[in-house]
Design a protein around this motif. Structure first.
Motif, PDB file in Angstrom:
ATOM      1  N   TYR A 285       0.977  -0.437  -9.780  1.00 43.30           N
ATOM      2  CA  TYR A 285       0.154   0.240  -8.547  1.00 43.30           C
ATOM      3  C   TYR A 285      -0.487   1.533  -9.249  1.00 43.30           C
ATOM      4  O   TYR A 285      -1.586   2.079  -8.935  1.00 43.30           O
ATOM      5  CB  TYR A 285       0.847   0.311  -7.462  1.00 43.30           C
ATOM      6  CG  TYR A 285       0.176   0.816  -6.332  1.00 43.30           C
ATOM      7  CD1 TYR A 285      -0.690   0.131  -5.330  1.00 43.30           C
ATOM      8  CD2 TYR A 285       0.038   2.046  -6.077  1.00 43.30           C
ATOM      9  CE1 TYR A 285      -1.545   0.360  -4.240  1.00 43.30           C
ATOM     10  CE2 TYR A 285      -0.889   2.754  -5.034  1.00 43.30           C
ATOM     11  CZ  TYR A 285      -1.442   1.742  -4.122  1.00 43.30           C
ATOM     12  OH  TYR A 285      -2.329   2.529  -3.135  1.00 43.30           O
TER      13      TYR A 285
ATOM     14  N   THR B 120       0.220   8.355  -5.049  1.00 38.24           N
ATOM     15  CA  THR B 120       0.617   7.899  -6.543  1.00 38.24           C
ATOM     16  C   THR B 120       2.129   8.300  -6.753  1.00 38.24           C
ATOM     17  O   THR B 120       2.841   7.500  -7.377  1.00 38.24           O
ATOM     18  CB  THR B 120      -0.215   8.749  -7.518  1.00 38.24           C
ATOM     19  OG1 THR B 120      -1.552   8.621  -7.435  1.00 38.24           O
ATOM     20  CG2 THR B 120       0.236   8.383  -8.925  1.00 38.24           C
TER      21      THR B 120
ATOM     22  N   GLN C 222      -9.410  -8.904  -8.310  1.00 35.65           N
ATOM     23  CA  GLN C 222      -9.500  -7.324  -8.379  1.00 35.65           C
ATOM     24  C   GLN C 222      -8.327  -6.788  -8.706  1.00 35.65           C
ATOM     25  O   GLN C 222      -8.152  -5.723  -9.148  1.00 35.65           O
ATOM     26  CB  GLN C 222     -10.279  -7.027  -7.025  1.00 35.65           C
ATOM     27  CG  GLN C 222     -11.586  -7.457  -7.020  1.00 35.65           C
ATOM     28  CD  GLN C 222     -12.321  -6.857  -5.476  1.00 35.65           C
ATOM     29  OE1 GLN C 222     -11.627  -6.792  -4.829  1.00 35.65           O
ATOM     30  NE2 GLN C 222     -13.525  -7.148  -5.305  1.00 35.65           N
ATOM     31  N   GLU C 223      -7.210  -7.548  -8.066  1.00 35.72           N
ATOM     32  CA  GLU C 223      -5.887  -6.957  -7.902  1.00 35.72           C
ATOM     33  C   GLU C 223      -5.166  -7.239  -9.447  1.00 35.72           C
ATOM     34  O   GLU C 223      -4.103  -6.764  -9.731  1.00 35.72           O
ATOM     35  CB  GLU C 223      -5.028  -7.537  -7.129  1.00 35.72           C
ATOM     36  CG  GLU C 223      -5.274  -7.269  -5.667  1.00 35.72           C
ATOM     37  CD  GLU C 223      -6.406  -8.249  -5.111  1.00 35.72           C
ATOM     38  OE1 GLU C 223      -6.478  -8.513  -3.964  1.00 35.72           O
ATOM     39  OE2 GLU C 223      -6.977  -9.236  -6.045  1.00 35.72           O
TER      40      GLU C 223
ATOM     41  N   SER D 263       1.967  -5.349  -8.443  1.00 38.89           N
ATOM     42  CA  SER D 263       2.117  -4.867  -6.951  1.00 38.89           C
ATOM     43  C   SER D 263       2.475  -6.042  -6.029  1.00 38.89           C
ATOM     44  O   SER D 263       3.113  -5.792  -5.030  1.00 38.89           O
ATOM     45  CB  SER D 263       1.035  -3.920  -6.584  1.00 38.89           C
ATOM     46  OG  SER D 263       0.972  -2.674  -7.381  1.00 38.89           O
TER      47      SER D 263
ATOM     48  N   GLU E 288       0.940  -1.265  -0.020  1.00 36.60           N
ATOM     49  CA  GLU E 288      -0.010   0.014   0.083  1.00 36.60           C
ATOM     50  C   GLU E 288       0.997   1.229  -0.056  1.00 36.60           C
ATOM     51  O   GLU E 288       1.765   1.707   1.166  1.00 36.60           O
ATOM     52  CB  GLU E 288      -0.884   0.060   1.183  1.00 36.60           C
ATOM     53  CG  GLU E 288      -2.067  -0.964   1.132  1.00 36.60           C
ATOM     54  CD  GLU E 288      -2.997  -0.758   0.208  1.00 36.60           C
ATOM     55  OE1 GLU E 288      -3.313   0.306  -0.424  1.00 36.60           O
ATOM     56  OE2 GLU E 288      -3.756  -1.685  -0.537  1.00 36.60           O
TER      57      GLU E 288
ATOM     58  N   MET F 224      -2.986   1.662 -11.960  1.00 35.96           N
ATOM     59  CA  MET F 224      -4.365   1.002 -11.679  1.00 35.96           C
ATOM     60  C   MET F 224      -5.008   2.017 -10.506  1.00 35.96           C
ATOM     61  O   MET F 224      -6.214   1.919 -10.461  1.00 35.96           O
ATOM     62  CB  MET F 224      -4.180  -0.313 -11.174  1.00 35.96           C
ATOM     63  CG  MET F 224      -4.007  -1.401 -12.335  1.00 35.96           C
ATOM     64  SD  MET F 224      -4.399  -3.195 -11.837  1.00 35.96           S
ATOM     65  CE  MET F 224      -6.069  -3.051 -11.697  1.00 35.96           C
ATOM     66  N   GLN F 225      -4.201   2.383  -9.458  1.00 35.11           N
ATOM     67  CA  GLN F 225      -4.862   2.997  -8.319  1.00 35.11           C
ATOM     68  C   GLN F 225      -4.419   4.378  -8.155  1.00 35.11           C
ATOM     69  O   GLN F 225      -4.800   5.111  -7.027  1.00 35.11           O
ATOM     70  CB  GLN F 225      -4.466   2.259  -7.124  1.00 35.11           C
ATOM     71  CG  GLN F 225      -4.798   0.558  -7.070  1.00 35.11           C
ATOM     72  CD  GLN F 225      -4.818  -0.041  -5.774  1.00 35.11           C
ATOM     73  OE1 GLN F 225      -5.128   0.592  -4.836  1.00 35.11           O
ATOM     74  NE2 GLN F 225      -4.229  -1.253  -5.806  1.00 35.11           N
TER      75      GLN F 225
ATOM     76  N   THR G 298       0.333   8.935 -13.010  1.00 32.90           N
ATOM     77  CA  THR G 298      -0.691   7.822 -13.573  1.00 32.90           C
ATOM     78  C   THR G 298      -0.809   7.559 -14.908  1.00 32.90           C
ATOM     79  O   THR G 298      -0.720   6.409 -15.497  1.00 32.90           O
ATOM     80  CB  THR G 298      -2.164   8.128 -12.951  1.00 32.90           C
ATOM     81  OG1 THR G 298      -2.289   8.351 -11.318  1.00 32.90           O
ATOM     82  CG2 THR G 298      -3.059   7.062 -13.326  1.00 32.90           C
TER      83      THR G 298
END
Length: 452
Positions: free
Chosen positions: A19, A8, A324-325, A206, A4, A22-23, A31
């Motif tokens: 990571y 970003t 989901q990951e 990730s 985690e 996607m997040q 991003t």
């Protein structure tokens, strides 16, 4: 578990582009750049503000290089300062980039490991591969790295490190050493000291980044496209899709308790008849079976890792369930036939029921995803992107290499007959075994450690 990152920016600076893509914050240039660094072909183009920003200008140049737009990459890099930009520009301007590799797969291309055959189609790279296969530089037990080249390569690349007999004196090679690993956990007893010899490690996502970044001191980067579709895919044959689901591979084994939970949840679905094979089909037969399936599932050991069986199924127009990951969601998502799920709280059961409640809609979405995935994982495209990403890593400025204090490592392998072997030739395997036994028998008892 995935790492985690706090922001970003922290994910991006750590090298976890999966990571960040996607997040990450949709408004952050990192991003958009991360998506390109992951080899995603569509969307996420740079804005004028990105190009005006000196830092993002460099990374956008790298993205254009990975996409194959050498002209734009060079023009952007000429506007950049810093050693990384200068090194990358120098490599791009070479007529050919010379790479020494240990990459699996035949040059004819077979299965997901088709990089070494496909990269021959990219004239930007001159690649010499070390292996036990015909047509490559012939490897041998405890061979010195210096026997494999006349002119020092621009960089060395091993993919995957656990598949190969790495030369024990690899650190004496005077160029960047880049390695990729995926089965580091299966092979950790023998593999750990070898991972620490590389200047840079690559993983797909990730979840792997979280593990490997704690095993090595070198930088770790994520790139989700080390594997490909086969060079010749079967055409899509319209059929009644008479099979609900076919699952093959290691489906029943104590090492994979998640697969047992997967099977339990699938068997809870009413009027659903999955076919589970605890073994493997031939490659052609596997594709033919997937073309008859309504639904497939990808549940890799590392949940975010790119699932080769998953995108193979989607390439045949089959609706795909993926964690989901999963990094496959960088390329295709629910509108392209990829349904995210979690095993927690019977999430897989609910996902299957949801697909079958509206199967015609999801079938059409999978047809869209099929076209995207066939384009994204075309072997010629993946090989070019993969070697260009490795070039971006090789250009990174780095301090002098700290040699292994124990000296050259002893080659060894835990897997004797399953998984990727150095060769299918029994004479080769017997020779490697005999050499290993000789070394172990001559090692004093107090020297039998993890590093020897």
């Amino acid at each position: 578990m995935p790492i985690e990152h706090q922001t970003t920016q922290s994910a991006f600076e750590a090298g976890d582009y999966h990571y960040a893509a996607m997040q990450g914050d949709a408004e952050d240039w990192r991003t958009r750049v991360s998506s390109g660094l992951c080899g995603v072909l569509s969307g996420n183009s740079a804005s004028a503000a990105d190009i005006d920003n000196p830092e993002s200008r460099f990374y956008n140049a790298a993205v254009q290089w990975i996409r194959g737009d050498e002209y734009t990459a060079v023009n952007l890099l000429k506007q950049c300062d810093g050693a990384h930009a200068e090194n990358l520009l120098r490599l791009i301007l070479k007529p050919q980039i010379n790479v020494l590799t240990q990459v699996p797969g035949s040059r004819a291309g077979n299965g997901p490991h088709s990089l070494i055959g496909a990269i021959a189609k990219d004239p930007k790279f001159s690649v010499k591969n070390i292996s036990f296969e015909a047509g490559d530089l012939p490897n041998a037990a405890n061979a010195s790295i210096h026997r494999f080249y006349d002119e020092t390569p621009d960089f060395y690349l091993a993919e995957m490190v656990e598949f190969h007999w790495i030369p024990p004196d690899i650190q004496s090679l005077d160029c960047p050493l880049i390695g990729q690993t995926g089965d580091y956990d299966l092979h950790i007893q023998a593999l750990y000291p070898w991972l620490r010899l590389f200047d840079e490690m690559v993983v797909t996502d990730s979840t792997e980044f979280y593990d490997v970044s704690k095993l090595v001191d070198a930088p770790v980067s994520t790139f989700p496209k080390p594997v490909t579709l086969p060079p010749k895919l079967p055409g899509l044959v319209e059929s009644a899709r008479d099979l609900d689901m076919v699952i093959t591979g290691t489906t029943l084994h104590t090492y994979y308790p998640d697969k047992a939970e997967m099977a339990r949840q699938l068997l809870q679905v009413s009027n659903f008849h999955p076919f589970l094979l605890n073994g493997f089909l031939g490659y052609q037969q596997y594709f033919e079976m997937q073309a008859r399936c309504k639904l497939s599932i990808a549940l890799p050991r590392h949940l975010g890792a790119i699932p080769s069986r998953g995108y193979e199924a989607l390439s045949m127009g089959t609706v795909l369930l993926a964690p989901q990951e999963s990094s496959i969601r960088l390329f295709t998502d629910i509108d392209e036939g990829v349904i995210p799920f979690s095993l927690a709280d019977d999430g897989l059961t609910r996902a299957v029921e949801m697909v079958f409640d509206e199967y015609p809609r999801h079938r059409e979405a999978a047809r869209r995803g099929m076209k995207i995935i066939r384009r994204e994982f075309d072997p010629w495209r993946v090989a070019s992107q993969y070697f260009r990403f490795a070039t971006f890593l090789a250009a990174r400025p780095r301090s002098s290499r700290a040699p292994n204090p124990e000296g050259p490592l002893l080659q060894k392998r835990l897997v004797a007959y399953k998984g990727f072997l150095p060769s299918n030739d029994r004479n080769v395997l017997r020779s490697l075994r005999d050499d290993a036994l000789k070394n172990w028998q001559s090692t004093p008892p107090d020297k039998h450690t993890l590093d020897s």
